[in-house]
Design a protein around this motif. Structure first.
Motif, PDB file in Angstrom:
ATOM      1  N   PRO A 179       0.854  -1.194   0.000  1.00 33.39           N
ATOM      2  CA  PRO A 179       0.000   0.000   0.000  1.00 33.39           C
ATOM      3  C   PRO A 179       0.892   1.247   0.000  1.00 33.39           C
ATOM      4  O   PRO A 179       1.966   1.227   0.577  1.00 33.39           O
ATOM      5  CB  PRO A 179      -0.781  -0.104   1.312  1.00 33.39           C
ATOM      6  CG  PRO A 179      -0.710  -1.561   1.687  1.00 33.39           C
ATOM      7  CD  PRO A 179       0.609  -2.053   1.167  1.00 33.39           C
ATOM      8  N   MET A 180       0.449   2.286  -0.691  1.00 29.74           N
ATOM      9  CA  MET A 180       1.317   3.452  -0.883  1.00 29.74           C
ATOM     10  C   MET A 180       0.742   4.686  -0.208  1.00 29.74           C
ATOM     11  O   MET A 180      -0.350   5.145  -0.534  1.00 29.74           O
ATOM     12  CB  MET A 180       1.478   3.715  -2.381  1.00 29.74           C
ATOM     13  CG  MET A 180       2.442   4.844  -2.691  1.00 29.74           C
ATOM     14  SD  MET A 180       2.772   4.932  -4.471  1.00 29.74           S
ATOM     15  CE  MET A 180       3.723   6.452  -4.531  1.00 29.74           C
ATOM     16  N   ALA A 181       1.526   5.256   0.723  1.00 30.14           N
ATOM     17  CA  ALA A 181       1.133   6.508   1.372  1.00 30.14           C
ATOM     18  C   ALA A 181       1.680   7.666   0.554  1.00 30.14           C
ATOM     19  O   ALA A 181       2.705   7.534  -0.106  1.00 30.14           O
ATOM     20  CB  ALA A 181       1.688   6.552   2.786  1.00 30.14           C
ATOM     21  N   SER A 182       0.987   8.796   0.572  1.00 33.09           N
ATOM     22  CA  SER A 182       1.491  10.000  -0.091  1.00 33.09           C
ATOM     23  C   SER A 182       2.246  10.841   0.920  1.00 33.09           C
ATOM     24  O   SER A 182       1.906  10.853   2.105  1.00 33.09           O
ATOM     25  CB  SER A 182       0.331  10.833  -0.638  1.00 33.09           C
ATOM     26  OG  SER A 182      -0.452  10.057  -1.493  1.00 33.09           O
ATOM     27  N   PHE A 183       3.248  11.561   0.431  1.00 39.68           N
ATOM     28  CA  PHE A 183       3.924  12.519   1.299  1.00 39.68           C
ATOM     29  C   PHE A 183       2.893  13.521   1.804  1.00 39.68           C
ATOM     30  O   PHE A 183       2.104  14.058   1.021  1.00 39.68           O
ATOM     31  CB  PHE A 183       5.020  13.266   0.527  1.00 39.68           C
ATOM     32  CG  PHE A 183       6.289  12.460   0.364  1.00 39.68           C
ATOM     33  CD1 PHE A 183       6.546  11.349   1.148  1.00 39.68           C
ATOM     34  CD2 PHE A 183       7.248  12.851  -0.563  1.00 39.68           C
ATOM     35  CE1 PHE A 183       7.726  10.623   1.008  1.00 39.68           C
ATOM     36  CE2 PHE A 183       8.435  12.129  -0.712  1.00 39.68           C
ATOM     37  CZ  PHE A 183       8.669  11.014   0.077  1.00 39.68           C
ATOM     38  N   GLY A 184       2.904  13.732   3.090  1.00 37.71           N
ATOM     39  CA  GLY A 184       2.011  14.748   3.650  1.00 37.71           C
ATOM     40  C   GLY A 184       0.760  14.190   4.295  1.00 37.71           C
ATOM     41  O   GLY A 184       0.031  14.918   4.953  1.00 37.71           O
ATOM     42  N   ASP A 185       0.487  12.885   4.121  1.00 34.52           N
ATOM     43  CA  ASP A 185      -0.766  12.402   4.716  1.00 34.52           C
ATOM     44  C   ASP A 185      -0.556  11.658   6.047  1.00 34.52           C
ATOM     45  O   ASP A 185      -1.393  10.870   6.469  1.00 34.52           O
ATOM     46  CB  ASP A 185      -1.624  11.608   3.713  1.00 34.52           C
ATOM     47  CG  ASP A 185      -0.956  10.328   3.237  1.00 34.52           C
ATOM     48  OD1 ASP A 185       0.101   9.988   3.800  1.00 34.52           O
ATOM     49  OD2 ASP A 185      -1.489   9.675   2.321  1.00 34.52           O
ATOM     50  N   GLY A 186       0.573  11.907   6.683  1.00 35.64           N
ATOM     51  CA  GLY A 186       0.751  11.422   8.055  1.00 35.64           C
ATOM     52  C   GLY A 186       1.575  10.145   8.184  1.00 35.64           C
ATOM     53  O   GLY A 186       1.990   9.792   9.284  1.00 35.64           O
ATOM     54  N   TYR A 187       1.805   9.488   7.057  1.00 37.06           N
ATOM     55  CA  TYR A 187       2.610   8.260   7.106  1.00 37.06           C
ATOM     56  C   TYR A 187       4.046   8.602   6.729  1.00 37.06           C
ATOM     57  O   TYR A 187       4.482   8.333   5.622  1.00 37.06           O
ATOM     58  CB  TYR A 187       2.052   7.222   6.133  1.00 37.06           C
ATOM     59  CG  TYR A 187       0.706   6.670   6.507  1.00 37.06           C
ATOM     60  CD1 TYR A 187       0.606   5.484   7.222  1.00 37.06           C
ATOM     61  CD2 TYR A 187      -0.467   7.323   6.151  1.00 37.06           C
ATOM     62  CE1 TYR A 187      -0.626   4.962   7.576  1.00 37.06           C
ATOM     63  CE2 TYR A 187      -1.702   6.819   6.497  1.00 37.06           C
ATOM     64  CZ  TYR A 187      -1.769   5.636   7.215  1.00 37.06           C
ATOM     65  OH  TYR A 187      -2.998   5.125   7.557  1.00 37.06           O
ATOM     66  N   ARG A 188       4.775   9.226   7.634  1.00 40.83           N
ATOM     67  CA  ARG A 188       6.146   9.647   7.304  1.00 40.83           C
ATOM     68  C   ARG A 188       6.988   8.405   7.034  1.00 40.83           C
ATOM     69  O   ARG A 188       7.053   7.490   7.847  1.00 40.83           O
ATOM     70  CB  ARG A 188       6.746  10.442   8.464  1.00 40.83           C
ATOM     71  CG  ARG A 188       6.048  11.751   8.720  1.00 40.83           C
ATOM     72  CD  ARG A 188       6.822  12.584   9.727  1.00 40.83           C
ATOM     73  NE  ARG A 188       7.037  11.881  10.982  1.00 40.83           N
ATOM     74  CZ  ARG A 188       6.145  11.802  11.967  1.00 40.83           C
ATOM     75  NH1 ARG A 188       4.964  12.380  11.841  1.00 40.83           N
ATOM     76  NH2 ARG A 188       6.423  11.144  13.076  1.00 40.83           N
ATOM     77  N   HIS A 189       7.595   8.402   5.860  1.00 42.19           N
ATOM     78  CA  HIS A 189       8.442   7.261   5.517  1.00 42.19           C
ATOM     79  C   HIS A 189       9.566   7.697   4.597  1.00 42.19           C
ATOM     80  O   HIS A 189       9.604   8.847   4.152  1.00 42.19           O
ATOM     81  CB  HIS A 189       7.603   6.133   4.893  1.00 42.19           C
ATOM     82  CG  HIS A 189       6.976   6.486   3.571  1.00 42.19           C
ATOM     83  ND1 HIS A 189       5.955   7.396   3.454  1.00 42.19           N
ATOM     84  CD2 HIS A 189       7.225   6.044   2.322  1.00 42.19           C
ATOM     85  CE1 HIS A 189       5.605   7.497   2.174  1.00 42.19           C
ATOM     86  NE2 HIS A 189       6.370   6.695   1.469  1.00 42.19           N
ATOM     87  N   HIS A 190      10.470   6.768   4.314  1.00 43.57           N
ATOM     88  CA  HIS A 190      11.662   7.073   3.523  1.00 43.57           C
ATOM     89  C   HIS A 190      11.568   6.383   2.174  1.00 43.57           C
ATOM     90  O   HIS A 190      11.205   5.212   2.096  1.00 43.57           O
ATOM     91  CB  HIS A 190      12.911   6.583   4.277  1.00 43.57           C
ATOM     92  CG  HIS A 190      14.203   6.964   3.623  1.00 43.57           C
ATOM     93  ND1 HIS A 190      14.567   8.278   3.428  1.00 43.57           N
ATOM     94  CD2 HIS A 190      15.217   6.219   3.114  1.00 43.57           C
ATOM     95  CE1 HIS A 190      15.756   8.323   2.842  1.00 43.57           C
ATOM     96  NE2 HIS A 190      16.174   7.086   2.629  1.00 43.57           N
ATOM     97  N   VAL A 191      11.888   7.139   1.119  1.00 44.33           N
ATOM     98  CA  VAL A 191      11.868   6.583  -0.235  1.00 44.33           C
ATOM     99  C   VAL A 191      13.263   6.739  -0.819  1.00 44.33           C
ATOM    100  O   VAL A 191      13.835   7.835  -0.798  1.00 44.33           O
ATOM    101  CB  VAL A 191      10.837   7.328  -1.122  1.00 44.33           C
ATOM    102  CG1 VAL A 191      10.860   6.770  -2.545  1.00 44.33           C
ATOM    103  CG2 VAL A 191       9.442   7.225  -0.528  1.00 44.33           C
TER     104      VAL A 191
END
Lengths: 379, 278
Positions: free
Chosen positions: A219-231
């Motif tokens: 599943p893919m979170a967008s930058f800015g929607d609260g799921y801070r992650h590293h790409v």
């Protein structure tokens, strides 16, 4: 959505790509002017502002591809369009999109190559490059456009596959498809299926950005929607962080390959004409498939049991359609505007006695029905 | 307001996941990272709204360690990805962290066009005059005559002045600091992040391992001390001759101007197009 859904329109192939993309939810285009793809950028620049989208002309194709990936990471469906020289420049960032699993669509309106080549002539010389242009093993989907209506429907389909499998999809058009104007009946909004990427539903603390679901697609979170992650474009673990651990590296590669393998029955697309009782067949794609259809119709009129397999998906190679045909026919003809880039794939999957005959043009000229017919009657 | 380093670490570092870091002891990158965190903390930005993109090289690893939306792109292309992110979601605060080779060699074209385009982005360039991660080859900011692993006989080319390049290319805000001047850097970064338009902060930093060692500039402390000794403020530099400025580092704000910002201009065009459609 495109305002033209469900209407009858006189459109050019390049324009139909834009309408198909808008119908599929594309709201971002970044690119750089290049013949014979420029009309795609021009029409996007006109239409995107009104549907709350964004057009930007970047400083080169490298930047165009980078901006497309950035927009997709921020949650917006995005595409770019180019021709051979620009497609060469995009390869590095295209590999990033494969590695980081960023959905995006790249239209390559093929001209004659190599190098600056033949900017205003048709060719199909970028077929193997579309599959293997960026370095390293990587998953990718390559689709071929053969007409104005295809330019609409297959472009929309490209977005759906890209979103569903989190993989870049390459659209191969050519100068003839791009600049031919045809009157087409566009599908209505109800008829157009739109697939969106699956977003995480777990609380942010539980989110594992690169852990595949049952299909192998995370599943893919967008930058800015609260799921801070590293790409990253480095090989990464399930958390998205760089890894040197060989078991994690292998798991990464296998998941990327397997997500496409699992979806293969849906991803491989083709059209069959007169194949039921065919003894000889043409395997073709792009504008050449249309010449081939006419040649096959003429052959049938003259009592030859000929058929046509039109490939829409070029990669992963649609062996599910090609292999049975090779078992059925005594010979197949593979006409291409290159030195034989798909015929080598046909050879690769051939386990039968079927004879594979190439017909190639590399002189910047379109392959006519007559020349295909002449080859067909010799099979 | 001064926030203790311990609290900043607790709040912003991915301490449970990605340490130890890859930087050499004494590297200036950590000083820049600390300064960025102080600026972000003092501006009270939410971690969810910050996007930090980087390219390739030692500087490129910074976002890995930080608890924001982070993106480690291809070499030289951080600004192109950042451009797409900002345009797709203008509510995000988007920064690009780059090195000198990253921003002005392989990414030079993207850098000048980002400045010309004037999107609402912040570019932080850590300038250590060398390609450190690959083993010390000369970069576009390696001084004339300096030694590197690809200029062992002395460098025969001239260096870019990154900040002046950004000013000429049209950036809204351009400032320079060194890793010695951490307090100044904090303030410049705050200004850059809040600036409407494209903002550049160049930070002169030490790579004593790959650059200092080959050019007899000493260890980290000696190199950083030399920044203290050779820095002149913009105001002081204005009264100095070219000869007097030789070997000096001009620090402070080099440009701060109000110009139309392309993200805002595009929003206006969108609105017009949508009204016309109705």
């Amino acid at each position: 959505m495109s305002d033209l859904n469900g209407t009858r329109q006189l459109l050019q192939g390049n324009e139909a790509v834009v309408h198909g993309a808008l119908a599929a939810g594309c709201r971002f285009f970044a690119g750089y002017p290049i013949t014979p793809a420029s009309e795609i950028a021009e029409l996007f620049s006109i239409l995107l502002p009104a549907c709350d989208g964004t057009f930007i002309q970047m400083e080169d194709e490298i930047a165009g591809m980078g901006a497309v990936i950035g927009a997709s990471l921020a949650g917006v469906k995005a595409m770019t369009a180019t021709s051979g020289p620009g497609f060469s420049l995009m390869q590095e960032n295209l590999g990033f999109a494969c590695c980081a699993e960023v959905p995006c669509v790249i239209a390559n309106v093929m001209r004659g190559g190599p190098s600056t080549g033949l900017p205003t002539s048709p060719a199909q010389g970028d077929v193997q490059m579309a599959r293997w242009g960026t370095h390293g093993d990587h998953p990718i989907i390559v689709l071929a456009l053969s007409s104005v209506i295809d330019s609409f429907t297959i472009t929309a389909k490209a977005f759906n596959l890209s979103e569903k499998y989190r993989v870049p999809v390459i659209l191969l058009s050519d100068e003839v498809v791009a600049h031919t104007r045809e009157c087409v009946e566009l599908p209505s909004t109800d008829e157009i299926r739109v697939v969106d990427r699956i977003r995480p539903s777990v609380p942010p603390d539980w989110y594992t950005p690169y852990e595949g679901d049952a299909r192998g697609v995370p599943p893919m979170a967008s930058f800015g929607d609260g799921y801070r992650h590293h790409v990253t474009g480095l090989i990464h673990d399930k958390q998205g962080f760089p890894t040197q651990n060989s078991s994690e590296i292998e798991a990464f590669h296998l998941r990327l390959a397997h997500k496409i393998t699992r979806g293969f029955p849906e991803i491989q697309m083709s059209r069959e004409f007169f194949l039921d009782d065919a003894e000889v067949a043409v395997i073709a794609y792009g504008s050449v498939a249309r010449s081939s259809l006419r040649a096959v119709q003429d052959a049938r009129k003259n009592g030859i049991k000929a058929g046509l397999l039109q490939l829409i998906t070029l990669f992963p190679f649609p062996r599910g359609y090609v292999s049975p045909l090779l078992s059925q026919c005594r010979a197949v003809l593979v006409p291409e505007m290159n030195m034989g880039q798909i015929s080598r794939e046909v050879h690769r999957v051939n386990q039968t006695e079927c004879r594979i005959v190439k017909h190639n043009r590399i002189d910047g000229q379109f392959i006519t029905p007559t020349e295909i017919y002449k080859q067909l009657i010799k099979l | 307001m001064h926030v203790p380093a311990r609290e900043l670490r607790q709040e912003y570092l991915r301490h449970d996941k990605k340490f130890p870091h890859v930087w050499c002891p004494g590297c200036g990158n950590g000083i820049v990272m600390g300064s960025l965190l102080r600026a972000i903390s003092s501006l009270k930005l939410s971690k969810d709204e910050v996007v930090m993109a980087s390219g390739i090289g030692c500087s490129g690893r910074m976002p890995t360690y930080l608890d924001f939306n982070t993106l480690h792109t291809t070499h030289g292309r951080a600004l192109t990805f950042a451009t797409g992110i900002k345009l797709a979601n203008p509510t995000l605060t988007v920064m690009a962290i780059m090195g000198d080779g990253d921003a002005t060699a392989i990414g030079g074209n993207h850098f000048i066009h980002a400045a010309r385009r004037n999107l609402n982005l912040t570019a932080v360039i850590i300038n250590n005059s060398i390609y450190g991660m690959t083993g010390g080859q000369y970069s576009p900011t390696t001084p004339f005559g300096a030694r590197s692993t690809t200029s062992v006989y002395g460098h025969v080319e001239h260096a870019f002045s990154i900040s002046e390049l950004a000013v000429t290319a049209g950036a809204s805000f351009v400032a320079r600091s060194t890793v010695y001047h951490a307090d100044l850097m904090d303030k410049l970064l705050e200004k850059a992040i809040t600036k409407r338009g494209f903002a550049v902060v160049e930070v002169i930093s030490n790579c004593h391992v790959q650059y200092g060692r080959r050019n007899r500039l000493g260890d980290a402390v000696e190199m950083i001390t030399s920044y203290r000794d050779n820095a002149v403020t913009v105001r002081k530099a204005a009264a100095m001759t070219e000869e007097e400025l030789e070997g000096k580092i001009t620090i402070g704000v080099l440009a701060d101007r109000e110009m139309p910002v392309s993200t805002e201009e595009y929003a206006r065009i969108r609105k017009q197009a949508q009204e016309k459609k109705k």
